[in-house]
Structure formats: C-alpha cells, structure tokens
Design a protein around this motif. Structure first.
Motif, short mmCIF file in Angstrom:
data_model
loop_
_atom_site.label_atom_id
_atom_site.label_comp_id
_atom_site.label_asym_id
_atom_site.label_seq_id
_atom_site.Cartn_x
_atom_site.Cartn_y
_atom_site.Cartn_z
N CYS A 68 0.85 -1.19 0.00
CA CYS A 68 0.00 0.00 0.00
C CYS A 68 0.89 1.24 0.00
CB CYS A 68 -0.91 -0.01 1.23
SG CYS A 68 -2.06 1.38 1.30
N LEU A 69 0.68 2.12 -0.97
CA LEU A 69 1.43 3.36 -1.06
C LEU A 69 0.47 4.53 -0.96
CD1 LEU A 69 2.82 1.28 -3.43
CD2 LEU A 69 4.53 3.08 -3.28
N ILE A 70 0.90 5.59 -0.28
CA ILE A 70 0.08 6.78 -0.15
C ILE A 70 0.82 7.98 -0.71
CG2 ILE A 70 -1.24 5.91 1.82
CD1 ILE A 70 0.57 7.61 3.63
N TYR A 71 0.04 8.97 -1.18
CA TYR A 71 0.60 10.14 -1.84
C TYR A 71 -0.15 11.38 -1.35
CZ TYR A 71 2.50 6.69 -5.09
OH TYR A 71 3.17 5.62 -5.63
N GLU A 72 0.59 12.44 -1.13
CA GLU A 72 -0.04 13.67 -0.65
C GLU A 72 -0.89 14.32 -1.73
OE1 GLU A 72 2.76 16.36 1.04
OE2 GLU A 72 2.98 15.19 2.88
N GLN A 73 -0.59 14.06 -3.00
CA GLN A 73 -1.34 14.71 -4.07
C GLN A 73 -1.96 13.70 -5.02
OE1 GLN A 73 1.54 17.42 -5.80
NE2 GLN A 73 1.26 18.92 -4.16
N ASP A 74 -2.26 12.53 -4.52
CA ASP A 74 -2.87 11.50 -5.36
C ASP A 74 -3.65 10.54 -4.48
OD1 ASP A 74 -3.56 10.06 -7.61
OD2 ASP A 74 -1.53 10.03 -8.41
N GLU A 75 -4.29 9.55 -5.10
CA GLU A 75 -5.07 8.59 -4.36
C GLU A 75 -4.18 7.47 -3.82
OE1 GLU A 75 -8.14 7.16 -6.88
OE2 GLU A 75 -9.20 9.08 -6.98
N LEU A 76 -4.67 6.82 -2.79
CA LEU A 76 -4.01 5.64 -2.25
C LEU A 76 -3.89 4.57 -3.33
CD1 LEU A 76 -4.75 3.89 1.10
CD2 LEU A 76 -5.19 2.64 -1.01
N LEU A 77 -2.75 3.89 -3.36
CA LEU A 77 -2.51 2.85 -4.37
C LEU A 77 -2.27 1.53 -3.66
CD1 LEU A 77 -2.10 2.23 -7.39
CD2 LEU A 77 0.30 2.86 -7.13
N TYR A 78 -3.11 0.54 -3.97
CA TYR A 78 -3.04 -0.76 -3.31
C TYR A 78 -2.75 -1.85 -4.33
CZ TYR A 78 -4.12 -4.26 0.30
OH TYR A 78 -4.04 -5.28 1.22
N ARG A 138 -10.29 1.82 -2.24
CA ARG A 138 -10.37 3.27 -2.20
C ARG A 138 -10.76 3.73 -0.79
NH1 ARG A 138 -10.78 5.94 -7.13
NH2 ARG A 138 -10.85 4.60 -8.97
N LEU A 139 -10.38 4.94 -0.49
CA LEU A 139 -10.79 5.52 0.77
C LEU A 139 -12.18 6.12 0.62
CD1 LEU A 139 -7.47 7.24 1.89
CD2 LEU A 139 -8.38 5.01 2.57
N PRO A 140 -12.99 6.07 1.65
CA PRO A 140 -14.37 6.53 1.51
C PRO A 140 -14.52 8.03 1.32
CG PRO A 140 -13.89 5.93 3.78
CD PRO A 140 -12.72 5.49 2.98
N ARG A 141 -13.52 8.79 1.71
CA ARG A 141 -13.64 10.23 1.58
C ARG A 141 -12.88 10.72 0.36
NH1 ARG A 141 -13.80 13.42 7.28
NH2 ARG A 141 -15.51 12.25 8.21
N GLN A 142 -13.59 11.31 -0.56
CA GLN A 142 -12.99 11.87 -1.76
C GLN A 142 -13.35 13.35 -1.81
OE1 GLN A 142 -11.01 10.00 -3.74
NE2 GLN A 142 -11.38 8.23 -2.41
N ALA A 143 -12.60 14.11 -2.58
CA ALA A 143 -12.87 15.54 -2.70
C ALA A 143 -14.18 15.77 -3.44
CB ALA A 143 -11.72 16.22 -3.45
N ASN A 144 -14.93 16.75 -3.01
CA ASN A 144 -16.16 17.11 -3.68
C ASN A 144 -15.85 17.87 -4.96
OD1 ASN A 144 -17.83 16.04 -1.62
ND2 ASN A 144 -17.49 17.90 -0.39
N PRO A 145 -16.79 17.91 -5.92
CA PRO A 145 -16.55 18.66 -7.16
C PRO A 145 -16.11 20.09 -6.88
CG PRO A 145 -18.57 17.37 -7.33
CD PRO A 145 -18.11 17.26 -5.90
N ARG A 200 -7.95 17.93 -4.63
CA ARG A 200 -7.86 16.51 -4.32
C ARG A 200 -7.33 16.32 -2.90
NH1 ARG A 200 -7.02 12.03 -7.64
NH2 ARG A 200 -6.57 13.38 -9.41
N VAL A 201 -7.94 15.40 -2.17
CA VAL A 201 -7.49 15.09 -0.82
C VAL A 201 -6.54 13.91 -0.89
CG1 VAL A 201 -8.19 14.37 1.49
CG2 VAL A 201 -9.63 15.94 0.18
N GLY A 202 -5.30 14.11 -0.45
CA GLY A 202 -4.32 13.05 -0.44
C GLY A 202 -4.18 12.45 0.95
N GLN A 203 -3.11 11.71 1.16
CA GLN A 203 -2.87 11.05 2.44
C GLN A 203 -1.48 11.43 2.94
OE1 GLN A 203 -2.89 8.41 -0.35
NE2 GLN A 203 -4.83 9.42 -0.76
#
Length: 606
Positions: free
Chosen positions: A449-459, A475-482, A486-489
């Motif tokens: 599992c890799l996480i990115y501050e400016q991207d989505e989690l990669l599994y 995927r994480l349940p919380r995503q950025a609204n329109p 983008r919310v990273g980790q």
C-alpha cells in the motif's frame, strides 16, 4: 489446451486489451488444469543462433520430455529480432505450458516475465509471436510462475485471486491533526491486546482509544502524554509487557514508560531506564533493535547508526556501529530486521548507489559491507515483508526518484525484481509519502500500500509469488467534492482497532482529518505473534500451512511483546510457526487456529 486457447481468445482484442487487466476467467489455476504438460528449466544456446535447448528440464506436470528445443525461425518477422534478443538476455529458467488443440500441440512459453505463442512442429517447438493476452493470466517473473505452477499442481485448494477483495464495513473520523506529522502507529496501552491509535506530531503527540462499537475517544491528556515527536519508536523498555515510547523532538531523545494505570511516566533518576534525555542533532528514524534480547533502539543517522541498549542496572548504553569509507550518496532510514533468519538482527541502510549491511552476530554486529540495494536517487521509504512466499524478508523501496523491489536470497544478497513483479513495475508513481506491507484481504499474501499527498491511495494486491495487481478497487471513503482540491494522504497504520479479529486501516488525510476504515471481514483465522515479555527483537517468524505441500501464509518481523504481529492462516486448522531467537536454534511451534486470531508467544519452548 483447447480451453486455454478458447478462454484467452474471448478476451483478446489486440488494440484495446491492456496486459494490466486481469482475466478472471483464465487464471493460472485454469492454465495448469488445462495443460497436460508443464516443463521448466534453463535455456542453453545451440550452434544455430535460432535454436535453443531446454537443459535439465523438470516436468511439473505430465511426462518429462527427452529434449525440448525451441526454434525462432518462424517468428513473426516484425518481432523476430526482439524475441531473439530476449532469448539471448535470459539468465533464468523458462516454463512451457502445453496441450492439444484441433489435433495439434500448441503451447505458451513464459520467459523473462513475457509470454510467447509456441507450436509443436515435428519435434521442434516453433516460437511464433508474443502472446500479450496472457499477461492477464499472470504478470511477474518466470521463476515465480514456476513456483506458482508447482503450488497449483500439489495443492488441491490452490487459488490465485483476481481482485483485492477489500471492503469497508464503515468508517469514522478519529480526530483532526495539523502541522508536521511523524506517522501513525497501533499501540497496546494500559493492557496487552487493548489497541490504541497513536499519532506522532511535532505540535504534540495524540493518543486515541477505540471501542468495539467503532468509535474513538482521545485520551492524550488522561494518559499524561506530553511528547512532541518528529521521530518515534515503541519498545518495551522495562519488561512489563507494554511498549514504551521513545520520542525525538528534533533535538533530544526522550523515553516515556507506559504504566498499567493508563498513564505515561517521565523522568526518573539518571542511570535508570525511565530516564533518557539524550541530545541528538541527527536522527533519520528510530526502530526497535536488540542483539541479545535486551530492550534497545537503533537510531538511523547520516553517519553510522547508533544502538541504544537498555540495562536494568546500568541504565542506557550507547554503541556506534562500525563505520565505512564507502561513499554511497545520501542515506535513508535503516531497515532493521533478521534478514538471513539466523536469529540475530541485521541493519541495512539504503543509499543512492548501494547499501551498507551490518550483519548481526552474538554480542553485536560485523563490519559493514556493501550490497546492491539502492534508492537510485534521493531518499526512500522501506516496506519489509516476504512478497514471494519463500520465508525470507524482501525490501520494497518507495523512492523520490525511483521505486525498487529487492528479493532476498537469505545470504545477505539482494536482486532487484520490480520489473518482474506485476503492477508495481508499471503502475507505481514515485514520490510516495508512505508505504506499508499489508494483508487487508487476509489471504496470507502480503500486499503493498502506497500513499501520496497529491494523489489517491494505491493498493497492489499480491496474487501469490510476487505477482501483484492493482485494479483500483481499494479506495478511501472520503474523496474531494466537485470543485475542491484533491485530498491526499499523509500517514497510515493497520491494526485490529475495534477488536473484531481483522485488520482495519487508519489514514491521516492532507486536509487534517484522521479517519479509520473498518474492515468488513471479522473473525479471521490468524496468529498474533509476540516475543516473550521483556524481550526485544526484531525476530523473523514465518507461518506454514498444509501437510503434503507446505504453503507460506506470511512472514512477520516481530519487534517484541507488544503490539503483536499479525499473520493470516487463510483457513482454520493446524499451522507451524518457524522462528529463531538470538543465540538459539531454529524453533517450530505447532498451533491450531480456529475462527479468529490465536495468540502465540515466540519463546524457546516449542
């Protein structure tokens, strides 16, 4: 083989099918079942440059052939030179799967991680062309495919997953964190087995207590936690079974003892274990480390690592590991683990052009020697686990400029195999801010599992024997609204936070939200491994299931008594835990697992 060709053809759309997509209707299990002949071995060049012989071939299935000769004379003209070059560059074994179709024997050949169409013609196997459609069946190294084929032939319940199979039952917001964060960790606090979530932060560390109902309460103040960590480690310093906190605030290293009264204790008389106020200007990381079982911590630095050992009579002693004249570029945090399964912890510090390896021995470490493991530029974060199911710990480096995967031969040597590992070889951006080996689907195969501050989690889920796949299911349940950024980790930690017998995932998002995703699975057959109370590792332990064919369902680097290391056994029943403690012989502990985790103490008693 007719079903092999037919099933593959269903998915074969030459211009649109990506070799990254798994073919769920034709896995290696189907391939082995429909092949009446599977042979493997190294290739040997013949006098004719277009003829290659399979030397010392071994039959995995079917009757062995006296000779197996491949001819490249009928290769697709546009690809002939490339195929010939692949045969010339190959240094490892190849594997041939063969069967009948329309009265003709046809086959698939796997070489250097690539598939080829092959046809039998008067005693010669004619190599025709690449077979990219088969990448959906298996993507990885040929040596690993050989091991997978043997596993499938021998184990009647063998499986090769086609999806990650990770689902969240629910998720909750744990708290809010701001500023510099050193990381997250699962901690047993107040009593063994009561898992808390720790967040190390420069503005002030935080501690959260989970409930079986799936909520979290912050107990930082109640626990009298006063540290501000830029680096931290948990080590049972005083031998009471609870891990204590070692915290570096950027200038000084402190110790806080975890008490059974639910609070942390500071200070103490100089010369005792509870007292540690050590100035440290240089600290890349802290990790549990002991050469003889006594509590200790290794400090990774830009120079030689520093070992701090806790002695109940003398307090703390400092030992600087032997230095080296090697100039390998900028170093990263050390990997601290028993890499050769001899019972003694080893220390490997990756750098840009190689690594220094301090091999453990009785009473300390040998002089460092250079090994191949390298970041390739800048620093890298390490995930250490057994990805190819051979009982040895491998090393994945998530670098600033390059990602690499290093296979361990158990003798202090490592081979870079990212290209032959499936999805990490082509779907793994650099610059991850966190990486961890996990088994969220509890199938006994360690995932990445890799996480990115400016991207989505990669599994990347492991299909077995270092063949990873990433279908973007986790995927994480919380995503950025329109319209929102983008919310990273920023950090992750995995543990059974709600006590339902499976691993959950805590994630710190870039917007400051600390959330916990609860795994839908519950009561997973597994072992929770601990060292005896007061003993510090790390010790390498592997779990083996099956009688006729032993299957490695996981390897853990066990740091101490608390918290436990988790390995899934996949199914209830008997298993064997193999390990070795410092100065001792190899141990095998037989364990019977039921519907849920089984607590196992790794001591000198089988």
């Amino acid at each position: 083989m007719s079903k092999i060709i037919a099933c593959a053809a269903l998915l074969l759309l030459p211009c649109s099918v990506s070799w990254a997509i798994i073919n769920p209707r034709f896995t290696p299990v189907h391939l082995v079942a429909e092949s009446d002949l599977i042979v493997a071995g190294p290739l040997q060049a013949m006098t004719d440059p277009q003829q290659w012989k399979l030397s010392a071939s071994a039959a995995i299935k079917g009757k062995p052939l006296a000779t197996v000769i491949f001819s490249l004379s009928n290769c697709e003209k546009d690809h002939r030179e490339q195929i010939m070059q692949t045969f010339k560059e190959n240094r490892g074994p190849v594997v041939l799967f063969s069967g009948e179709k329309d009265g003709r024997r046809q086959a698939r050949l796997h070489i250097m991680g690539q598939w080829l169409n092959v046809e039998d013609a008067k005693g010669r196997w004619q190599v025709l062309d690449w077979a990219p459609d088969m990448d959906g069946t298996f993507s990885g190294g040929s040596d690993m495919l050989i091991r997978m084929a043997r596993y499938i032939v021998r184990d009647t319940e063998a499986d090769v997953p086609v999806s990650a199979g990770v689902k969240w039952a629910a998720h909750v917001t744990v708290g809010k964190l701001a500023g510099e964060v050193a990381g997250l960790a699962a901690v047993d606090f107040a009593k063994v087995g009561q898992t808390h979530l720790f967040a190390g932060a420069a503005a002030g560390d935080r501690l959260f207590r989970a409930s079986k109902e799936g909520t979290f309460d912050e107990i930082t103040a109640a626990a009298k936690l006063d540290t501000r960590s830029r680096r931290f480690a948990w080590v049972d310093v005083d031998g009471d079974g609870l891990a204590d906190l070692l915290s570096w605030d950027g200038k000084t290293l402190f110790v806080r003892l975890a008490g059974k009264d639910g609070t942390f204790h500071r200070g103490g008389v100089p010369g005792t274990l509870g007292h540690l106020s050590l100035p440290l200007a240089d600290c890349l990381a802290l990790a549990p480390c002991s050469t003889d079982g006594r509590p200790g911590v290794l400090v990774s630095r830009n120079g030689p690592p520093l070992l701090l050992s806790a002695d109940g009579i003398k307090g703390w002693t400092k030992t600087e590991l032997p230095g080296s004249d090697e100039n390998l570029g900028r170093p990263s945090a050390c990997v601290v683990a028993d890499l050769d399964n001899d019972g003694y912890v080893d220390v490997l510090q990756p750098a840009e052009r190689g690594s220094l390896l301090w091999k453990g021995k009785a009473g300390g470490f040998e002089k460092p020697r250079r090994v191949a493991v390298a970041t390739g530029g800048g620093t890298a974060l390490a995930a250490v686990s057994d990805f190819d199911q051979d009982g040895l710990l491998d090393i994945f480096l998530a670098g600033q400029e390059k990602n690499t995967l290093w296979e361990n031969d158990g003798k202090g040597n490592f081979r870079e195999v990212l290209r032959f590992s499936g999805s990490p070889g082509y779907k793994c951006p650099v610059g991850a801010c966190g990486v961890q080996a996990l088994d969220l689907n509890h199938d006994g195969r360690m995932d990445l599992c890799l996480i990115y501050e400016q991207d989505e989690l990669l599994y990347h889920f492991n299909r077995g024997f270092r063949s990873f796949a990433s279908e973007a299911e986790v995927r994480l349940p919380r995503q950025a609204n329109p319209g929102e950024l983008r919310v990273g980790q920023r950090a992750i930690a995995a543990a059974d936070f709600n006590g339902d017998g499976s691993c959950d995932l805590a994630v710190l998002l870039t917007n400051g939200d600390l959330i916990c995703c609860f795994n839908e699975m519950t009561g997973v057959p597994s072992v929770r491994l601990r060292l005896a109370r007061g003993v510090t590792g790390p010790a390498t332990a592997s779990c083996w299931v099956g009688d006729d064919y032993a299957f490695c369902s996981g390897v853990a680097c066990v740091p101490g008594h608390s918290p436990a290391a988790f390995i899934s056994t996949r199914n209830p029943g008997a298993c064997r835990i193999k390990y070795r403690l410092p100065g001792g012989t190899g141990q095998v502990k037989k364990v019977v697992v039921e519907d849920g985790p089984k607590e196992v103490i790794l001591d000198k008693t089988p």
